[in-house]
Design a protein around this motif. Structure first.
Motif, PDB file in Angstrom:
ATOM      1  N   LEU A 113      28.777  46.412  39.996  1.00 26.47           N
ATOM      2  CA  LEU A 113      30.001  46.272  39.198  1.00 26.47           C
ATOM      3  C   LEU A 113      31.459  46.799  40.169  1.00 26.47           C
ATOM      4  O   LEU A 113      32.401  45.977  40.024  1.00 26.47           O
ATOM      5  N   PHE A 114      31.186  47.553  41.100  1.00 26.13           N
ATOM      6  CA  PHE A 114      32.292  47.679  41.997  1.00 26.13           C
ATOM      7  C   PHE A 114      32.615  46.795  42.998  1.00 26.13           C
ATOM      8  O   PHE A 114      33.770  46.440  43.240  1.00 26.13           O
ATOM      9  N   ILE A 115      31.453  46.074  43.403  1.00 23.10           N
ATOM     10  CA  ILE A 115      31.786  44.899  44.091  1.00 23.10           C
ATOM     11  C   ILE A 115      32.539  43.637  43.381  1.00 23.10           C
ATOM     12  O   ILE A 115      33.429  42.896  43.863  1.00 23.10           O
ATOM     13  N   VAL A 175      39.886  41.534  42.147  1.00 20.06           N
ATOM     14  CA  VAL A 175      41.152  41.566  42.652  1.00 20.06           C
ATOM     15  C   VAL A 175      41.477  40.725  43.460  1.00 20.06           C
ATOM     16  O   VAL A 175      42.618  40.062  43.952  1.00 20.06           O
ATOM     17  N   ASP A 176      40.256  40.422  44.348  1.00 16.05           N
ATOM     18  CA  ASP A 176      40.657  39.054  45.334  1.00 16.05           C
ATOM     19  C   ASP A 176      40.934  37.877  44.486  1.00 16.05           C
ATOM     20  O   ASP A 176      41.779  37.029  45.159  1.00 16.05           O
ATOM     21  N   GLU A 177      40.133  37.486  43.639  1.00 15.53           N
ATOM     22  CA  GLU A 177      40.631  36.320  42.746  1.00 15.53           C
ATOM     23  C   GLU A 177      42.059  36.363  42.316  1.00 15.53           C
ATOM     24  O   GLU A 177      42.761  35.515  42.170  1.00 15.53           O
ATOM     25  N   ALA A 178      42.395  37.794  41.857  1.00 14.40           N
ATOM     26  CA  ALA A 178      43.811  37.733  41.249  1.00 14.40           C
ATOM     27  C   ALA A 178      44.784  37.470  42.398  1.00 14.40           C
ATOM     28  O   ALA A 178      45.915  36.856  42.241  1.00 14.40           O
ATOM     29  N   THR A 222      28.586  34.922  42.876  1.00 14.79           N
ATOM     30  CA  THR A 222      28.766  33.983  42.013  1.00 14.79           C
ATOM     31  C   THR A 222      30.286  33.683  41.582  1.00 14.79           C
ATOM     32  O   THR A 222      30.817  32.506  41.444  1.00 14.79           O
ATOM     33  N   LEU A 223      31.108  34.738  41.384  1.00 12.96           N
ATOM     34  CA  LEU A 223      32.561  34.357  41.126  1.00 12.96           C
ATOM     35  C   LEU A 223      33.230  34.115  42.458  1.00 12.96           C
ATOM     36  O   LEU A 223      33.804  33.152  42.257  1.00 12.96           O
ATOM     37  N   ASP A 255      45.420  33.462  35.136  1.00 12.75           N
ATOM     38  CA  ASP A 255      44.180  33.523  35.648  1.00 12.75           C
ATOM     39  C   ASP A 255      44.358  34.822  36.595  1.00 12.75           C
ATOM     40  O   ASP A 255      43.380  35.647  36.660  1.00 12.75           O
ATOM     41  N   GLY A 256      45.402  35.241  37.154  1.00 13.03           N
ATOM     42  CA  GLY A 256      45.501  36.297  37.992  1.00 13.03           C
ATOM     43  C   GLY A 256      45.709  37.672  37.016  1.00 13.03           C
ATOM     44  O   GLY A 256      44.894  38.601  37.476  1.00 13.03           O
ATOM     45  N   ILE A 257      46.243  37.444  35.997  1.00 18.19           N
ATOM     46  CA  ILE A 257      46.368  38.887  35.013  1.00 18.19           C
ATOM     47  C   ILE A 257      44.862  38.890  34.632  1.00 18.19           C
ATOM     48  O   ILE A 257      44.377  40.317  34.282  1.00 18.19           O
ATOM     49  N   VAL A 258      44.330  37.891  33.942  1.00 17.13           N
ATOM     50  CA  VAL A 258      42.900  38.114  33.595  1.00 17.13           C
ATOM     51  C   VAL A 258      41.957  38.655  34.441  1.00 17.13           C
ATOM     52  O   VAL A 258      41.152  39.540  34.272  1.00 17.13           O
ATOM     53  N   ALA A 259      42.055  38.257  35.639  1.00 14.14           N
ATOM     54  CA  ALA A 259      41.095  38.960  36.656  1.00 14.14           C
ATOM     55  C   ALA A 259      41.513  40.177  37.070  1.00 14.14           C
ATOM     56  O   ALA A 259      40.558  41.257  37.350  1.00 14.14           O
ATOM     57  N   LEU A 260      42.859  40.707  37.015  1.00 13.53           N
ATOM     58  CA  LEU A 260      42.982  42.205  37.099  1.00 13.53           C
ATOM     59  C   LEU A 260      42.564  42.859  35.848  1.00 13.53           C
ATOM     60  O   LEU A 260      41.998  43.977  36.211  1.00 13.53           O
ATOM     61  N   LEU A 261      42.719  42.342  34.680  1.00 15.76           N
ATOM     62  CA  LEU A 261      42.097  43.072  33.539  1.00 15.76           C
ATOM     63  C   LEU A 261      40.422  43.137  33.544  1.00 15.76           C
ATOM     64  O   LEU A 261      39.964  44.010  33.380  1.00 15.76           O
ATOM     65  N   GLY A 262      39.923  41.980  34.190  1.00 13.97           N
ATOM     66  CA  GLY A 262      38.494  42.256  34.286  1.00 13.97           C
ATOM     67  C   GLY A 262      37.922  43.084  35.382  1.00 13.97           C
ATOM     68  O   GLY A 262      37.182  43.806  35.456  1.00 13.97           O
ATOM     69  N   ALA A 263      38.876  43.148  36.666  1.00 11.56           N
ATOM     70  CA  ALA A 263      38.610  43.984  37.577  1.00 11.56           C
ATOM     71  C   ALA A 263      38.714  45.762  36.932  1.00 11.56           C
ATOM     72  O   ALA A 263      37.827  46.449  37.347  1.00 11.56           O
TER      73      ALA A 263
END
Length: 178
Positions: A150-152, A158-161, A74-75, A99-107
């Motif tokens: 969760l791993f995927i 990371v891909d989004e970042a 879905t992401l 958005d990239g920083i937030v995606a890395l934090l989420g990762a």
């Protein structure tokens, strides 16, 4: 690489969909059996008394598996609800960097969750932990599936970042913003 990642996300989403179909089939069996018993009792016949053992428990495991396995797909398809009240007012490049920083934090959070849940699955496996229902489901199975989801998701974040930092993110112009 893009094709491999999209395939991983799609396969996980497909397995999530199969989990939902399995819930549908199990619940439909249970409801159908109850309706059949009602009909048999109404006709004065002996009811079948068929029941799907541990239905609620198994459906709960399948729902958790479906939820976590579907997160990355879905992401990647950009259908998560995104709250961007602040970032939408920023210049494009600044928004992409945030958005990239937030995606890395989420990762990072997703990786920690995968690590913790994976460790729990390993402990459950080594202890032989099973559920308490009529069907003793090894708890390591749903726990490992949650860890995998969760791993995927961490990979997808990371891909989004990477996409955001390159200025190619899927977030721009999305219909899923709030």
């Amino acid at each position: 690489m893009r094709r491999v990642l999209d395939t991983i996300y799609s396969v996980a989403g497909g397995i999530a969909a199969l989990c939902l179909v399995a819930i549908l089939v199990l619940v439909a069996l249970q409801v159908g059996a109850r309706l059949l018993d009602f009909l048999l009792i109404s006709l004065g016949a002996t009811p079948t008394r068929f029941a799907v053992p541990s239905l609620a428990e198994i459906a709960g495991f399948l729902l958790a598996d479906a939820t976590f396995l579907a997160l990355a797909d879905t992401l990647a398809r950009n259908v998560h609800i995104r709250v961007d009240l602040v970032t939408q007012r920023l210049p494009e490049r600044a928004r992409q960097n945030i958005d990239g920083i937030v995606a890395l934090l989420g990762a990072g959070i997703a990786l920690f969750g995968a690590y913790a849940t994976g460790g729990l699955a390993l402990k459950s496996f080594s202890y032989g932990d099973v559920s308490y229902g009529m069907i003793a489901v090894p708890l390591a199975l749903p726990q490992a599936t949650l860890a995998l989801g969760l791993f995927i998701l961490a990979i997808a974040l990371v891909d989004e970042a990477v996409l955001a930092f390159r200025g190619m993110d899927r977030i721009a112009g999305s219909g899923g913003s709030v």
